[in-house]
Design an enzyme around this catalytic site. Structure first.
Site, PDB file in Angstrom:
ATOM      1  N   ALA A  85      -4.931  13.901   6.937  1.00 32.49           N
ATOM      2  CA  ALA A  85      -5.147  12.659   6.181  1.00 32.49           C
ATOM      3  C   ALA A  85      -6.013  11.653   6.939  1.00 32.49           C
ATOM      4  O   ALA A  85      -5.985  11.586   8.158  1.00 32.49           O
ATOM      5  CB  ALA A  85      -3.807  12.018   5.849  1.00 32.49           C
ATOM      6  N   GLY A 116      -7.595   7.340   5.998  1.00 31.23           N
ATOM      7  CA  GLY A 116      -7.235   6.164   5.220  1.00 31.23           C
ATOM      8  C   GLY A 116      -8.039   5.978   3.942  1.00 31.23           C
ATOM      9  O   GLY A 116      -9.125   6.523   3.781  1.00 31.23           O
ATOM     10  N   GLN A 160       0.824  -1.214   0.000  1.00 30.98           N
ATOM     11  CA  GLN A 160       0.000   0.000   0.000  1.00 30.98           C
ATOM     12  C   GLN A 160       0.855   1.260   0.000  1.00 30.98           C
ATOM     13  O   GLN A 160       0.353   2.343  -0.267  1.00 30.98           O
ATOM     14  CB  GLN A 160      -0.964  -0.032   1.199  1.00 30.98           C
ATOM     15  CG  GLN A 160      -0.414   0.440   2.544  1.00 30.98           C
ATOM     16  CD  GLN A 160       0.463  -0.574   3.251  1.00 30.98           C
ATOM     17  OE1 GLN A 160       1.354  -1.170   2.671  1.00 30.98           O
ATOM     18  NE2 GLN A 160       0.236  -0.758   4.535  1.00 30.98           N
ATOM     19  N   GLU A 210      -8.853   0.386   1.985  1.00 31.35           N
ATOM     20  CA  GLU A 210      -9.930  -0.595   1.770  1.00 31.35           C
ATOM     21  C   GLU A 210     -11.085  -0.052   0.948  1.00 31.35           C
ATOM     22  O   GLU A 210     -11.776  -0.799   0.248  1.00 31.35           O
ATOM     23  CB  GLU A 210     -10.512  -1.022   3.127  1.00 31.35           C
ATOM     24  CG  GLU A 210      -9.516  -1.664   4.053  1.00 31.35           C
ATOM     25  CD  GLU A 210     -10.066  -1.710   5.461  1.00 31.35           C
ATOM     26  OE1 GLU A 210     -10.529  -2.763   5.878  1.00 31.35           O
ATOM     27  OE2 GLU A 210     -10.049  -0.664   6.144  1.00 31.35           O
TER      28      GLU A 210
END
Lengths: 160, 783
Positions: free
Chosen positions: B735, B737, B490, B740
């Protein structure tokens, strides 16, 4: 169990290797020659992570017996760079963000190299088709396809 | 002294190349299976249950021990303790009963893999077969045989609610407003049941672990894992080893997607190593084992009822979810919880009733899978919202915009949501797709359609999951940042280097964040899951960098007799805004500075330390699911597809796809786009092809030939991605995430596009050509 001594060229070096009859090319590369860049993803010829060049053709090294490689010339991911300079497909995969976890990458690079060797000006479909045996779960493929396309363009200019 | 040029450009927000890419394209990158252990290496293979549900009457392995090269056989008798992340319901090996096909009952350690494999056949296990539970709804009923008679004895945290005496391992409820009172006020109501099958993660790197125990009590585990610290904690507890003596080394991993979170097969070589000390013992799963013995994404039966008023305002939803938790739900119970607290999907619904139930079945064990319940939940919610929009006669995009969550909304749990850029995401995707414009198919035998779906997801984790980081200064001005979060592909090492460089005031090129993660030397990280690292570990790295910066400025301030507030670090130089003095940090961050009178020294080696842990997440009431703050935050977004369907074959071709997600702040925009593209394709693969075909509890397609995943020829040539940035108040540089989320809405968006193209709603993935063709045939669209 039979045992054999074979002689082959791997990434330009002559190697003499003692192997058992049931050892695969993948096992020989990883376990006998410490070339762990070639990956084991399924050991059954389905994922493409173990792809290497054998006498110029891309093969799943998990499906080739080492004993068949006597006299062969093998190129693995470790042998793509020449004199410290990365192969153009290595460079374009880096530049276009086509690498994530990196586990499929060695096989992808070899399949791409094999494609460009036999077909220097592939169409988009030909690129996708040539890579369809290399499973990737991270990137979604398009950046890899684009990287091969750009690599072909660069090589075309260099060759011109 | 030279005056340093003040940095004008910021590295946060720049698409620098990933830090680990050179090694990955040259074959130099080391993964767990690449580590050489020499002649001492022993190999482990596992004897597995062929039955979905049976009592173990007797295990006889005397014959196996007679095979030359066999060193050890271990069984459940040897390891009585439980292990588990949320609900401790699992032993390392089955003890008195097996609960799924593929469950380990014994392990053999031998000098070679072949000998170990051969010895498995010499182990006799006598079973008494029991009736299996193969459906979660049946499993939740009173008629179902009980799979875990000891459920009431299992340890679990206080936010998991098992129902003793049943197969329900967790029952999460929301009771908000009054749905019964709301239904009569609805102008349109839609009810539908959706079924989502189990799917497998399919990292290209199979699970592999090597364990070695020493006579002095030290245990080392090398593993392909997302969770070195959680593995240390869980295994150390189960096996009575102090955490300080348990070392987990985690090299780069070849894809995880959740299946390498928590503890899975790693426990087996560790257990074996404790019985055969001094030698490394390796377990490498075959691809077949990878498919049928690992965590799967849980199957889900989701029953939805949703209604709106005549203007299209959502009034109420009832959502009942039966999750097929599989044989052990130690991790899966929290998927159920996440599905529960997010059960509205990203919609503002005043009256909500949710029952999210994790049911034990005799199926493969459900665990974390990229999205953690959200792709399954959204498969239902994302479709039924389109169905309701159609029923009330409103433009679908307008319906989504009218009802989507916005900053300040009170969510179903009672939490007030922060500002989100979801409306902007919807708008971007709708424009890119030209939603609402019907476009002609490329041939007469084709049907064309477009569909979108929204998504949200919060990091699903305990309320107090923490991160830590160290920033270590070197004498040449370079910096090593140590973290405990794992690089899965990632790009987290790259993002952390950017955050550290920016926070400290040094060039990006000076900062290295490298693996392997090693619990002996790396600072603590809960797990690399939940799309939480950029935010949580990013905060820890920023705090560590700011700590180092403060220490650096304090030294210089003392040496120059200035105030630290008047100093700053730019491009690796400490500068004074007051005096315009400057000094390169490499001159003193290890060896210190001489005092002004040259009599003695100031400072010393600089190490910055930083931690982060959210402290504000509250509990939720067991009966109503209400609480002040259920989660840390939500990442939201939208996705859409433009597709064609071949009427003669049912085959889908995706012409174009667009994604937009609100990531707060893109630390590295190109890597954010990579997540959006890759996540979309993984989701598309699950939508079109993927299903664990479970028959009588047995997976019938455990190979790449029979379990097809998307290849280079299956993906749309053009995928557009849009980054929306509504800053997260407690995120590093704003920021949050994104790892996913791009997978979450795909199935629903594709189902909506199929409906748009054909007028036929096919609700249950995968949307195989065969399934589509049969549905078109049944509906009379083709004949």
């Amino acid at each position: 169990m039979s045992y054999h001594r074979i002689t082959l060229k791997v990434n330009g070096s002559l190697e003499v290797v003692d192997i058992s009859g049931n050892m695969t090319l993948l096992q020989m590369l990883r376990e006998k020659l410490a070339l762990t860049g070639t990956k084991n993803g399924c050991a059954s010829g389905e994922c493409g992570a173990c792809t290497v060049l054998m006498n110029g053709d891309a093969v799943n090294s998990c499906m080739v017996l080492a004993a068949e490689c006597d006299g062969a010339e093998i190129i693995t991911v470790e042998g793509l760079a020449k004199n410290g300079e990365m192969d153009v497909v290595q460079k374009t995969l880096v530049d276009l963000g086509a690498v994530q976890c990196g586990f499929c990458t060695p096989g992808v690079l070899i399949s791409a190299r094999a494609l460009l060797n036999r077909n220097p000006h592939p169409t988009e479909f030909e690129i996708r088709d040539a890579l369809s045996g290399n499973l990737c779960r991270c990137t979604g493929y398009n950046r890899i396809v684009e990287a091969v396309k750009v690599a072909a363009e660069i090589e075309g200019q260099e060759g011109a | 002294m030279a005056i340093a040029q003040a940095s004008t450009s910021s590295v946060v927000g720049k698409s620098v190349k990933r830090i680990d890419v050179q090694e990955k394209v040259t074959g130099a990158a080391q993964y767990t299976d690449d580590i050489a252990f020499g002649n001492a290496l022993h190999h482990c293979r596992v004897k597995r249950s062929p039955h979905p549900h049976a009592l173990i009457k007797k295990i006889n392995y005397d014959k196996a021990l007679l095979i030359p090269g066999v060193k050890l056989v271990v069984t459940g008798e040897d390891f009585p303790e439980y292990v588990g992340l949320y609900l401790q319901d699992r032993n390392i090996f089955a003890r008195d009963r097996v609960r799924f096909v593929g469950e380990g009952v014994a392990a053999v350690v031998a000098s070679t893999e072949e000998i170990a494999e051969k010895a498995l056949d010499a182990i006799d296990v006598e079973y008494e077969l029991l009736q299996p539970v193969l459906d979660p709804e049946f499993g939740a009923s009173k008629e179902a045989p009980i799979i875990h008679p000891d459920l009431e004895k299992y340890e679990h945290p206080n936010f998991i609610f098992p129902v003793n005496g049943t197969n329900m391992a967790n029952h999460f409820k929301i009771r908000k407003g009054d749905t019964e009172a709301a239904w009569p006020q609805c102008a349109a109501i839609v009810e539908h049941t959706f079924r989502i099958p189990q799917v497998q993660h399919v990292p290209i790197e199979p699970h592999v672990a090597i364990a070695k125990a020493e006579e002095n009590g030290q245990v080392t585990l090398w593993a392909s894992t997302q969770s070195p610290f959680a593995q240390r904690a869980l295994l150390a507890k189960s096996l009575h080893i102090p955490e300080s003596d348990f070392r987990v080394i985690a090299p780069l991993i070849g894809g995880g997607f959740g299946c390498k979170a928590g503890v899975t097969m790693e426990a087996i070589p560790v257990a074996a190593a404790l019985k055969l000390k001094g030698v490394p013992i390796k377990l490498l799963l075959t691809r077949e084992e990878e498919f049928y013995t690992n965590f799967v994404r849980q199957g889900l039966v989701i029953k939805l009822k949703v209604g709106c008023d005549k203007d299209g305002n959502l009034l109420a939803m009832e959502n009942t979810m039966y999750w097929d938790g599989g044989a052990y739900t130690e991790y899966g119970v929290n998927v159920t919880r996440a599905g529960g607290y997010s059960s509205t999907g990203p919609y503002d619904i005043p009256n909500m009733r949710t029952d999210s139930i994790c049911v034990y079945t005799n199926h493969p064990v459900g665990g974390a899978y990229r999205g953690f319940g959200m792709a399954e939940l959204h498969t239902g919610v994302g479709q039924i919202m389109d169905m309701l929009a159609d029923k009330i006669g409103m433009d679908r995009t307008e319906f989504h915009l009218r009802n989507c969550v916005r900053g300040g909304d009170v969510l179903a749990t009672g939490m007030v949501i922060h500002e989100v850029g979801l409306p902007e995401c919807i708008d971007k995707v709708a424009r890119a797709l030209k939603l609402g414009e019907k476009e002609a198919p490329s041939a007469p035998n084709k049907l064309r359609g477009k569909g979108i779906a929204l998504a949200w997801k919060a990091p699903a984790m305990p309320p107090n999951a923490g991160s830590s980081a160290l920033v270590k200064m070197n004498a040449d001005g370079t910096v090593n940042v140590s973290v405990g979060g794992q690089e899965l592909g990632q790009g987290t090492f790259t993002a952390m280097a950017q955050i550290a460089a920016e926070s400290l005031g040094v060039p990006y090129e000076a900062v290295k964040v490298l693996g392997p993660i090693d619990t002996r030397y790396s600072p603590y990280e809960w797990q690399t899951v939940a799309s939480r690292l950029t935010w949580s570990m990013g905060n820890a790295v920023r705090n560590a960098a700011l700590d180092a910066k403060k220490k650096i400025l304090d030294i210089v301030a003392e040496a120059w007799n200035e105030k630290p507030e008047d100093l700053d670090i730019k491009d690796g130089y400490v500068i004074s805004y007051k005096t315009e003095e400057s000094i390169e940090i490499k001159d003193f961050v290890v060896y210190g500075l001489p005092k002004a009178d040259d009599q003695g020294w100031l400072g010393g080696p600089i190490v910055g330390a930083g931690s982060f842990m959210p402290t504000y997440v509250t509990g939720l009431d067991a009966e109503t699911g209400q609480g002040e703050r259920a989660v840390v935050h939500y990442t939201t977004g939208a996705q859409g597809l433009d597709i064609e369907i071949d009427k003669d074959t049912g085959r889908i071709t995706v012409l174009y796809a667009a994604s937009a997600f609100d990531v707060g702040k893109a630390i590295n925009p190109d890597m954010v786009r990579q997540q959006m593209e890759g996540g979309f394709v993984q989701g598309l693969s699950s939508a079109m092809f993927e299903e664990c075909q479970l028959v009588g509890g047995e997976m019938r397609n455990p190979s790449f030939v029979d379990y097809r995943i998307a290849t280079a020829i299956d993906v749309p040539e053009k995928i557009d991605t849009f980054i929306v940035e509504t800053a997260q108040d407690d995120g590093p540089f704003g920021a949050r995430g994104i790892g996913e989320h791009p997978l979450v809405p795909v199935i629903a968006a594709l189902a909506n596009a199929i409906y748009d193209a054909t007028g036929v709603r096919i609700t249950n993935p995968p949307f195989s050509a065969e399934k589509i063709y049969m549905a078109l045939l049944e509906a009379g669209v083709v004949n």
